[in-house]
Design a protein around this motif. Structure first.
Motif, PDB file in Angstrom:
ATOM      1  N   THR A   1      41.925  72.541 -31.338  1.00 32.72           N
ATOM      2  CA  THR A   1      41.783  74.010 -31.335  1.00 32.72           C
ATOM      3  C   THR A   1      41.900  74.600 -32.739  1.00 32.72           C
ATOM      4  N   SER A   2      42.066  73.758 -33.753  1.00 31.33           N
ATOM      5  CA  SER A   2      42.241  74.262 -35.121  1.00 31.33           C
ATOM      6  C   SER A   2      40.952  74.843 -35.676  1.00 31.33           C
ATOM      7  N   GLU A   3      41.043  76.032 -36.229  1.00 36.69           N
ATOM      8  CA  GLU A   3      39.908  76.667 -36.886  1.00 36.69           C
ATOM      9  C   GLU A   3      40.076  76.585 -38.397  1.00 36.69           C
ATOM     10  N   VAL A   4      39.019  76.264 -39.080  1.00 33.79           N
ATOM     11  CA  VAL A   4      38.993  76.204 -40.542  1.00 33.79           C
ATOM     12  C   VAL A   4      38.026  77.270 -41.041  1.00 33.79           C
ATOM     13  N   SER A   5      38.500  78.137 -41.891  1.00 31.83           N
ATOM     14  CA  SER A   5      37.629  79.170 -42.468  1.00 31.83           C
ATOM     15  C   SER A   5      36.988  78.637 -43.739  1.00 31.83           C
ATOM     16  N   TYR A   6      35.729  78.939 -43.919  1.00 36.73           N
ATOM     17  CA  TYR A   6      35.036  78.525 -45.132  1.00 36.73           C
ATOM     18  C   TYR A   6      34.039  79.608 -45.535  1.00 36.73           C
ATOM     19  N   SER A   7      33.684  79.637 -46.794  1.00 40.63           N
ATOM     20  CA  SER A   7      32.651  80.565 -47.273  1.00 40.63           C
ATOM     21  C   SER A   7      31.773  79.789 -48.237  1.00 40.63           C
ATOM     22  N   GLY A   8      30.583  79.474 -47.785  1.00 42.85           N
ATOM     23  CA  GLY A   8      29.686  78.693 -48.623  1.00 42.85           C
ATOM     24  C   GLY A   8      29.979  77.204 -48.520  1.00 42.85           C
TER      25      GLY A   8
END
Length: 665
Positions: free
Chosen positions: A642-649
């Protein structure tokens, strides 16, 4: 009246000049009498909004006529109701409405009409409720039917059924309005909670529930009634839900309940939660996680809705009929569904919904707006040239998740993405190549050299590297989506493929989580709504466990005691995550065995045959900027199903896994 005038002037009409003067006077007199007579003609009544929804200009005109009439006829009790309705519906100010309330009480103190106008003016305050009760006591039981339904609901009384039946028998609600209301109810899942506002969009729902027993499982909260805190507290208690600071915070306070918001709600009311609302028909569903919006739209519009009434006018209703005016709300779900079928190249279904779109647009004078929507939504997919791919191997890699949803058994590799880049170059798709190419500009020195060798193992001008079977990374969300579009086109063009037509795509968060869990018999796309079977206890027997009551972090839950640890009973790591280099495994491996990424398929698969769902690289979802499952650079507690990882690009910790939806077997 006119004969007495002529009898009076007749005997003196002898002199021509006198005759002219008298004729002129008679003309003025006739005009005066016409105006006087017109002023005394009772204007057209204002129809209930349950029946018709007129234009604001129409209500303004009637407001003017009723003001003139009531100035001359203040004793007409019911006329004050018509005046108040015309004023309110035309958008008159609170000051104007207050003047009407004061005047009706002046001419008819404490009458049913005076009490009703007062209640309508001040709303569902305690004082307003008291005035409404007085009005209904003093009037006939067939008067003010809408108010009687609302008051019964306010009291949570069984009398609502009695008055709903009276509303139905009165003919106040046209069949088109009932059809519309039916489809609103069918937009809601079983035992869902529907938030509505206006009387004319709420009472038809209760009529269906109370008179026809349609979707009695759906609970309805009307925002006008919810202005009264006493009603809201009693309603919450009746529904068994927790209160919240505002009614729009209810989903967060009650995560186990399903909340829906009617499309007729003004935007100002839902702006705070708009990003979490998904149109699923004639209502939007609140979902903190990504929802299978198109699955719900297809199910509702194709299998649950009544739509024939949109194309055939069975009852000859006027265009101002409430149901016909409300039908403009179909435009949004119809556009969404048409775009969906366009994307999947199911043009017959797309045309079906387009025809209904244009029909409603023409009828509601919205064609230009709909044309703009269709133009914005239309896509011209790239016509990718066919290239031979190993279709048998690709089919074998895809593991069934549920229904028509499949997932690749491993994350997309460098070798596969490199083949795609080379294809674009060889076939001169230069613009697309620039969009999807690996960008190493942020790296310098050793990092640059490492990533260059990691990605460019297949370039003729580069030394062959050893990372072909490692997961691809450093790519954008757009690059992943274009790869899926390209592979979709290639698969559907291959001879000997297993399925007639498919679509490759990124998964929703719920789809990814259930695939990562790996339980082949899962019951719901929402993790907490599932029960799994696992070995547990001294005798290591199979037992059932509710995921609503038990936390499961990793896909090796089959041995229940290890469901929340990233190591097995021998001290060996079961995934490539961020850990120390301490040797805890008998195989004398440092940590999990890898400094950065590991070749795909290195660790054991889950119950569905999917490898590396935990760690290695976080896997993109269909929401730009959100990946799942953690990575080689995330701690074990940051690398769960259920872990979410935020990324940009582009990112060294993010890649993707192909999901496939079968369109035609």
């Amino acid at each position: 009246m006119f004969s007495s005038v002529f009898l009076h002037v007749g005997p003196i009409l002898t002199n021509p000049n006198v005759i002219k003067m008298k004729n002129l006077k008679i003309s003025y007199l006739l005009v005066f009498l016409s105006i006087t007579t017109f002023a005394k003609v009772r204007p057209e009544p204002i129809p209930s909004k349950l029946t018709e929804l007129k234009s604001k200009g129409w209500y303004n005109e009637r407001f003017t006529l009723w003001k003139k009439f009531m100035n001359d006829n203040p004793t007409d009790k019911n006329g004050w109701i018509e005046l108040f309705k015309s004023a309110k519906y035309s958008g008159a100010s609170d000051e104007e409405l207050q003047i009407i309330s004061t005047d009706v009480n002046k001419y008819h103190p404490e009458s049913a009409e005076a009490e009703y106008v007062k209640a309508s003016l001040i709303g569902w305050t305690d004082e307003g409720v008291s005035s409404l009760e007085n009005a209904l006591i003093k009037s006939n039981t067939d008067d003010f039917l809408e108010a009687r339904v609302l008051l019964a609901e306010f009291k949570l009384s069984d009398d609502r059924e009695i008055y709903s039946d009276k509303v139905f028998e009165s003919g106040l609600v046209h069949s088109s309005t009932l059809n519309y209301a039916y489809n609103v109810l069918m937009s809601v899942v079983d035992n869902g909670i529907l938030i509505t506002e206006a009387t004319h969009t709420t009472i038809p729902l209760w009529v269906l529930q109370d008179v026809m027993s349609v979707r009695e499982d759906v609970e309805i909260i009307n925002l006008e009634l919810a202005e009264n805190s006493s009603y809201l507290s009693r309603k919450f208690e009746d529904l068994g839900i927790k209160s919240s600071e505002t009614i729009f915070d209810l989903p967060e306070s009650n995560p186990d309940s399903d909340f829906f918001y009617a499309l007729t709600l003004p935007r100002k009311h839902i702006s705070a939660i708009d990003s979490r609302l998904y149109v699923v028909g004639l209502a939007s569903q609140y979902e903190s996680d990504r929802l299978d919006q198109y699955g719900s739209l297809k199910e509702n519009l194709e299998n649950r809705f009544l739509l024939d009434y949109l194309t055939i006018d069975f009852n000859g209703e006027p265009n101002s009929s409430t149901g016909k005016v409300l039908e403009a709300n179909y435009l949004v779900p119809l556009v969404l569904l048409k775009e969906y079928y366009d994307e999947y190249q199911q043009f017959e279904k797309s045309d079906f919904f387009k025809d209904r779109l244009l029909l409603i647009a023409d009828r509601n004078q919205l064609k230009s707006q709909v044309d703009i929507l269709l133009a914005k939504g239309s896509k011209n997919p790239t016509d990718f040239k066919k290239v031979e791919i190993d279709i048998k191997t690709l089919d074998r890699k895809l593991q069934k998740v549920k229904g028509n949803i499949y997932a690749s058994h491993v994350e997309l590799t460098n070798k596969e993405f490199e083949f795609f880049l080379k294809y674009l170059k060889d076939n001169e798709y230069d613009d697309i190549f620039e969009k999807v190419n690996i960008d190493l500009s942020k790296y310098e020195g050793f990092s640059y050299n490492f990533h260059k060798s990691y990605h460019f193992m297949g370039r003729p001008d580069m030394k062959k590297g050893n990372y072909g079977d490692y997961p691809t990374m450093d790519i954008t969300y757009e690059a992943a989506k274009i790869y899926c579009e390209w592979l979709t086109a290639q698969y559907n063009a291959q001879e000997g493929r297993e399925f007639e037509k498919v679509k490759f795509r990124l998964p929703s968060k719920n789809e990814w989580t259930m695939a990562a869990l790996g339980y082949t018999e899962f019951q719901s796309w929402n993790l907490s709504e599932n029960t799994v079977t696992a070995y547990y206890g001294e005798k290591n027997k199979k037992q059932n466990f509710s995921l609503n009551e038990h936390k499961v972090s990793y896909p090796w839950y089959g041995e229940w005691e290890f469901r929340n640890t990233v190591m097995n009973n021998k001290g060996c790591y079961l995934a490539n995550v961020k850990v120390s280099d301490e040797k805890t495994c008998p195989a004398e491996i440092n940590g999990d065995g890898f400094e950065i990424t590991s070749p795909v398929g290195t660790y054991f698969s889950n119950g569905m045959g999917l490898y590396d769902v935990i760690g290695n690289v976080a896997e993109m979802t269909d929401i730009n900027g959100i990946a799942m499952g953690g990575s080689w650079n995330h701690l074990p507690e940051e690398s769960t199903i259920t872990s979410e990882v935020s990324y940009s690009g582009p990112d060294t910790t993010v890649g993707f896994r192909l999901f496939m939806e079968v369109i035609e077997e």
